[in-house]
Every structure is written in structure tokens, then in C-alpha cells.
Design an enzyme around this catalytic site. Structure first.
Site, PDB file in Angstrom:
ATOM      1  CE  LYS A 267      25.889  59.283 -26.109  1.00 36.92           C
ATOM      2  NZ  LYS A 267      26.893  60.311 -25.747  1.00 36.92           N
ATOM      3  CG  ASP A 272      27.980  62.857 -30.538  1.00 34.61           C
ATOM      4  OD1 ASP A 272      27.364  63.814 -31.062  1.00 34.61           O
ATOM      5  OD2 ASP A 272      28.475  62.911 -29.391  1.00 34.61           O
ATOM      6  CE  LYS A 279      31.307  64.330 -30.494  1.00 34.72           C
ATOM      7  NZ  LYS A 279      31.763  64.809 -29.183  1.00 34.72           N
ATOM      8  CG  ASP A 290      28.209  58.776 -28.573  1.00 37.08           C
ATOM      9  OD1 ASP A 290      28.715  58.445 -27.485  1.00 37.08           O
ATOM     10  OD2 ASP A 290      27.638  59.872 -28.766  1.00 37.08           O
ATOM     11  CG  ASP A 349      29.363  67.249 -28.932  1.00 38.10           C
ATOM     12  OD1 ASP A 349      28.894  66.121 -29.194  1.00 38.10           O
ATOM     13  OD2 ASP A 349      30.586  67.496 -28.895  1.00 38.10           O
ATOM     14  CD  GLU A 351      25.278  63.229 -28.074  1.00 37.70           C
ATOM     15  OE1 GLU A 351      25.912  64.301 -27.924  1.00 37.70           O
ATOM     16  OE2 GLU A 351      25.818  62.112 -27.931  1.00 37.70           O
ATOM     17  NE  ARG A 353      25.314  66.099 -20.676  1.00 33.78           N
ATOM     18  CZ  ARG A 353      26.401  66.650 -20.150  1.00 33.78           C
ATOM     19  NH1 ARG A 353      26.295  67.472 -19.119  1.00 33.78           N
ATOM     20  NH2 ARG A 353      27.595  66.402 -20.644  1.00 33.78           N
TER      21      ARG A 353
HETATM   22  N1  BES Z   1      29.791  61.143 -27.154  1.00 34.28           N
HETATM   23  C1  BES Z   1      30.422  62.233 -26.505  1.00 34.28           C
HETATM   24  C2  BES Z   1      31.403  61.803 -25.413  1.00 34.28           C
HETATM   25  C3  BES Z   1      32.600  61.011 -25.860  1.00 34.28           C
HETATM   26  C4  BES Z   1      33.822  61.627 -26.049  1.00 34.28           C
HETATM   27  C5  BES Z   1      32.521  59.635 -26.014  1.00 34.28           C
HETATM   28  C6  BES Z   1      34.924  60.883 -26.437  1.00 34.28           C
HETATM   29  C7  BES Z   1      33.611  58.893 -26.398  1.00 34.28           C
HETATM   30  C8  BES Z   1      34.810  59.512 -26.596  1.00 34.28           C
HETATM   31  C9  BES Z   1      29.375  63.139 -25.869  1.00 34.28           C
HETATM   32  O1  BES Z   1      28.151  63.179 -26.498  1.00 34.28           O
HETATM   33  C10 BES Z   1      29.920  64.536 -25.895  1.00 34.28           C
HETATM   34  O2  BES Z   1      30.157  65.029 -26.958  1.00 34.28           O
HETATM   35  N2  BES Z   1      30.106  65.116 -24.709  1.00 34.28           N
HETATM   36  C11 BES Z   1      30.631  66.434 -24.616  1.00 34.28           C
HETATM   37  C12 BES Z   1      29.888  67.149 -23.512  1.00 34.28           C
HETATM   38  C13 BES Z   1      30.167  68.634 -23.444  1.00 34.28           C
HETATM   39  C14 BES Z   1      29.642  69.314 -24.678  1.00 34.28           C
HETATM   40  C15 BES Z   1      29.502  69.163 -22.206  1.00 34.28           C
HETATM   41  C16 BES Z   1      32.123  66.309 -24.279  1.00 34.28           C
HETATM   42  O3  BES Z   1      32.496  65.398 -23.535  1.00 34.28           O
HETATM   43  O4  BES Z   1      32.902  67.096 -24.806  1.00 34.28           O
HETATM   44 ZN    ZN Z   2      27.651  61.440 -27.604  1.00 35.48          ZN
HETATM   45 ZN    ZN Z   3      28.087  64.602 -28.115  1.00 37.75          ZN
END
Ligand code: BES
Ligand code: ZN
Ligand code: ZN
Length: 499
Positions: A267, A272, A279, A290, A349, A351, A353
């Protein structure tokens, strides 16, 4: 830092600090090296460990002054943990904690290796673990800090060993440890650098430079027009807020020994923000991490030619920041991915996947027989497994077992979560083939993995959700806060053993 050999015994080596070892116990189990030096010091070391209640826990250090009885003015006893549980990971950890302990205080150390009887580890493996440990523990990212004058760097590590054959084996192990560290350091540095430095163009340049230096590695970098032409609507949707910043990176290592193709996918979200599903500040502050999956792939490729794996290996990265602008993708938008499936974006967020969908489809299109992806994909994986453990998912037992063994050799912790069929319905969309967020907030790491599975075309695949261990908010056993380089040494072990 250099590793050197001396055929002198420890009492006759002039360094800042001489080291001896003890295994953990109410009465610590003393090693041969300990006993030999203790004899020269007429029992001073054993007296001190009793007086100071030294237990020999992994990485525990006790410093003793030998009062000029030997050439060196300080002796340290390093705990190696319980003898029954002793292995390479414990040794690596002990030396990493030692290196952290010595930071800014010591510029040279000397010790002798454990005998095979004492450690169960041959000279080469022992030396590799020691080198990895010292180097990883000694790592710091201080580019943007003023140097303080008194800082001493650990410059010389001297191994007392008079047998030439053992010296050769130790050298081999050290070389490998240095190589594995080098790749990990690269990944750590890229994660620690600000997003303003590590842009998609920067990652692409790193990949191109790697290919330039290695004749068995080719690199193709696709820019926006070509990415559009290829039909990567999913990746483009996430990247559209950031103009022409996006890059799609394809590295290819050719072994010439096999027709098998392994794809390693990382990734590559260089920052992000969450996009318009913005966020909050506390969960955004570390989001330069990220692209840790991408950094791990570049770390691996930087030394892959020296590992010489039998299999051919692709490295694939869709690099873009996830930004907010008037061009941003918004909830309700639908994108068409490279394999034709449509994705409804309900939360910008989620993003990772979406960009990974196109990377996975690309790997399939390019003929990958096996796929391993590394992604800082879900905060939910940290809720489930904490900061030290990555989640592993797979549709293929044999590939999964190989990755697990490689990770265990690397000292990187994985725990398996299921690709639960019943949860697939949670990713359903009313308007498109799939939704980018599930309809339930529970099991978020699993539903994200199930989303990715839709794009691997049933090819043997392992997914590592490294959101926890890729980036440490506090220092840890093998390094300081920040990027850890998680995954690099697992992949190198996998490639090395041609597992
Ligand atoms: N990059 C984040 C996941 C992440 C969180 C990585 C903390 C490292 C530390 C990812 O893109 C994300 O924001 N995922 C969301 C998904 C949700 C919106 C379904 C999440 O985990 O909150
Ligand atoms: Zn992310
Ligand atoms: Zn994200």
C-alpha cells in the site's frame, strides 16, 4: 559501524566495554565466557550479580568496574533470557536492547560467541542475529535534528574468536545481518521522512534507481495518462484530489531459474488525510506511515539481487496521497477498477483497499502465480491485535505456512484471522458490485481483507494488515518510535529460503 575479530581473550582486548552473557534465573545460568572472565577477575562478576540481584532477563544489563585487572575499564553482563526458551529472536532482542542501552555512551564493545552447546544456534546464525540486533537497536532518524556534541556512536564491535573457520562462518552471518538491516533501514527511513519528501514521484525514483543499479531488475513507472489508459479507475478515484502526483510502480526481478512469478504488493498512500471523510487530528498525525507497505517492498528490492531468490518477483505499488481538494472523490461516487468490478465509495478514508484493488488486479493480469500484499489497512487490526502483531489472511494454506515460518525466523509477529464467508455480505453495495466500507463496524480487519480477496482472482494470496506494527508511537525492543520496517525481514527470509 564495523564488525571485527580478535584472537585475543576478552581480558586482553582494549575497548570501551567487554561483554559477557548470562541466562535468566533466580540464580542466573552463567555462560563459559562469563566464567572465564570471572576467573581472571577473581569472582568479581559473580559477586556483583548476586549483590545487584541481576536476573538475566532478555536485554538486562549490569555494568561492573574491573579495577584495572584487565585491559578494558568496564564489563557488562548481558541477560539472554530463559535458557529453555532461547532462540535467535531472543538473541536479536537482547542485542537490540543492549545497543539502545549503549547509545551515545560507548564506541566499542567486545565479546565472544556462545558455544553450540550453550545456545543451539550455529556460529553463522548467532552472528546474524547479533548483527541484526545491534544495528536495529542502534537505528535512529535524526536528519532534522541538531547534533549534540557529546553523542558517541558505536563504531566497533569486536568478536573474540581465534578459530579461523569460525571467523569465516561468523563473517557470513554478519554480512547477512547487515544486508537485512540495510533493507529494513531503508523502509524505516522512508516511513519516517515527511510526506512532503516521500511523494509518489520520490518512491518512483527510488524504484528506478534500484533498477539502474541491478541488471536483473527492471522498473516501469506509469503516470496519470497511462494509468487512465490501463483502466485503473479505482486508483485514479482516490488520486484525483492530488492532480498529477500519482505514480504506479512496477518492479520486476528476473531470476532466470524458474517460471514462477511472486508478486509483492505494498500500500502506497504517501499521506492519508482520510479525504473528505476527514480524519480527526489525533488519528491523522502519523499518517505519513500509510506507505509502510510500499516502503517494505522497496527495502526488499534494494537488496533482492544479493539474496538471489530462485523465483521471479514483481514489486507493485500504487502511490498517491489521499487528500482533500475540490477535485476529491466523495461518498456516493462509483469507480470502475482494473478488473471491471465497480466500487461504491461510501467513506473516502477506506482508500487503501480501493487502490490495492487495482494493484492486485494488475498483479493477476501480469501473470502472478502467488501474491503477497502488505498494507497499513485498518485501525481495527490494532484494536484486535495491538501494536506489535500484524494480521495474516490467506486463501492458500501452503503459501500461508511459508510466510508464517519466514515471519517467525524474522522475529515479526503474525496472527491469523479468517476470511469468513458469512461476512462477505457486509461488503455489498446497493448501486455497485461492492462497497468500500462494510455495513457493520465490527470485524473491520476481516471485511477489508474480504474486499481485497475480490481482486485476486483466486490466485494463492497472503494479505498482511500491518497497521499496528509498521509504525510505533513509542520506542520498542527493536528500535525507536516511528517506522519499524515491519515485513522486510519476513519477505527476505521467505525469498532466501525459496520457501
Ligand atoms: N490508513 C488507515 C488505517 C490505519 C489506521 C493505518 C491506523 C495505521 C494506523 C486506513 O486508510 C483507514 O483509514 N481505514 C479506516 C477504514 C474505515 C473507514 C472503514 C479505519 O481503519 O478507520
Ligand atoms: Zn490509509
Ligand atoms: Zn484511510
Amino acid at each position: 559501524m564495523t564488525f571485527e575479530f580478535s584472537s585475543n581473550t576478552l581480558d586482553k582486548i582494549s575497548v570501551d566495554k567487554v561483554l559477557v552473557f548470562a541466562f535468566e534465573g533466580e540464580d542466573p545460568v552463567l555462560t563459559q565466557g562469563f566464567l572465564q572472565l570471572d576467573k581472571v577477575l577473581t569472582g568479581l562478576l559473580s559477586e556483583e550479580i548476586t549483590a545487584e540481584k541481576f536476573k538475566g532477563k532478555t536485554g538486562e544489563v549490569l555494568s561492573v568496574s574491573p579495577y584495572k585487572k584487565i585491559l578494558c575499564s568496564k564489563v557488562s553482563v548481558l541477560g539472554l533470557g530463559k535458557k529453555e526458551e532461547f532462540d535467535g529472536n531472543q538473541l536479536r532482542k537482547a542485542f537490540s536492547l543492549l545497543a539502545k542501552n549503549l547509545k551515545n555512551k560507548t564506541s566499542s564493545i567486545a565479546f565472544s560467541l556462545l558455544s553450540l552447546k550453550e545456545s543451539n544456534l550455529d556460529v553463522a546464525l548467532q552472528s546474524q542475529m547479533i548483527a541484526e540486533g545491534i544495528l536495529l537497536g542502534n537505528y535512529s532518524f535524526a536528519r532534522y535534528k541538531e547534533k549534540t556534541k557529546e553523542e558517541k556512536e558505536l563504531e566497533a564491535v569486536i568478536i573474540s574468536e581465534d578459530n579461523k573457520n569460525n571467523q569465516l562462518k561468523a563473517k557470513e552471518g554478519i554480512k547477512k545481518g547487515e544486508l537485512f538491516y540495510e533493507a529494513t533501514r531503508l523502509a524505516r527511513d522512508f516511513v519516517n521522512e515527511p510526506a512532503a519528501v516521500v511523494t509518489p514521484a520520490f518512491l518512483a525514483q527510488v524504484a528506478l534507481d534500484i533498477a539502474k543499479k541491478n541488471k536483473n531488475i527492471k522498473c516501469t513507472v506509469y503516470e496519470k495518462d497511462q494509468i487512465e489508459k490501463m483502466g485503473m479507475g479505482a486508483f485514479l478515484g482516490i488520486a484525483q484530489a492530488s492532480g498529477n502526483a500519482l505514480r504506479f510502480i512496477h518492479l520486476e526481478y528476473t531470476s532466470g531459474l524458474s517460471s514462477k512469478k511472486l508478486a509483492l504488493i505494498g500500500k502506497g498512500i504517501t499521506f492519508d488525510t482520510g479525504g473528505v471523510s476527514l480524519k480527526r487530528e489525533d488519528s491523522m498525525k502519523d499518517m505519513k506511515c500509510d506507505m509502510a507497505g510500499a516502503a517494505a517492498i522497496l527495502g526488499v528490492f534494494s537488496i533482492i539481487s544479493k539474496i538471489k531468490p530462485k523465483t521471479n518477483v514483481m514489486g507493485i505499488i500504487a502511490a498517491t496521497p489521499n487528500m482533500v481538494s475540490d477535485k476529491s472523490i466523495v461518498p456516493g461516487d462509483v469507480v470502475r477498477s482494473l478488473n471491471g468490478k465497480t466500487i461504491e465509495i461510501l467513506n473516502t478514508d477506506a482508500e487503501g483497499r480501493v487502490t490495492m484493488a487495482d494493484s492486485l488486479s494488475y498483479a493477476v493480469k501480469k501473470g502472478a502465480n502467488e501474491i503477497i500484499d502488505l498494507a497499513t489497512l485498518t485501525g481495527a487490526s490494532m484494536v484486535a491485535l495491538g501494536t506489535d502483531i500484524a494480521a495474516i489472511f490467506s486463501n492458500n494454506n501452503s503459501l500461508k505456512e511459508k510466510v508464517k515460518i519466514a515471519a517467525s525466523n524474522a522475529g515479526e509477529k503474525l496472527w491469523e484471522l479468517p476470511l469468513e464467508e458469512e461476512y462477505k455480505k457486509l461488503n455489498k453495495s446497493d448501486v455497485a458490485d461492492i462497497s468500500n466500507i462494510p455495513s457493520s463496524r465490527y470485524g473491520g480487519t476481516i471485511t477489508a481483507a474480504l474486499f481485497l480477496e475480490e481482486f485476486v482472482d483466486k490466485k494463492p494470496w497472503v494479505h498482511l494488515d500491518i497497521a499496528g506494527p509498521a509504525y510505533f508511537e513509542k520506542g520498542h525492543d527493536l528500535g525507536p518510535k516511528g517506522g519499524s520496517g515491519f515485513g522486510v525481514r519476513t519477505l527476505l527470509n521467505l525469498l532466501e529460503f525459496n520457501l
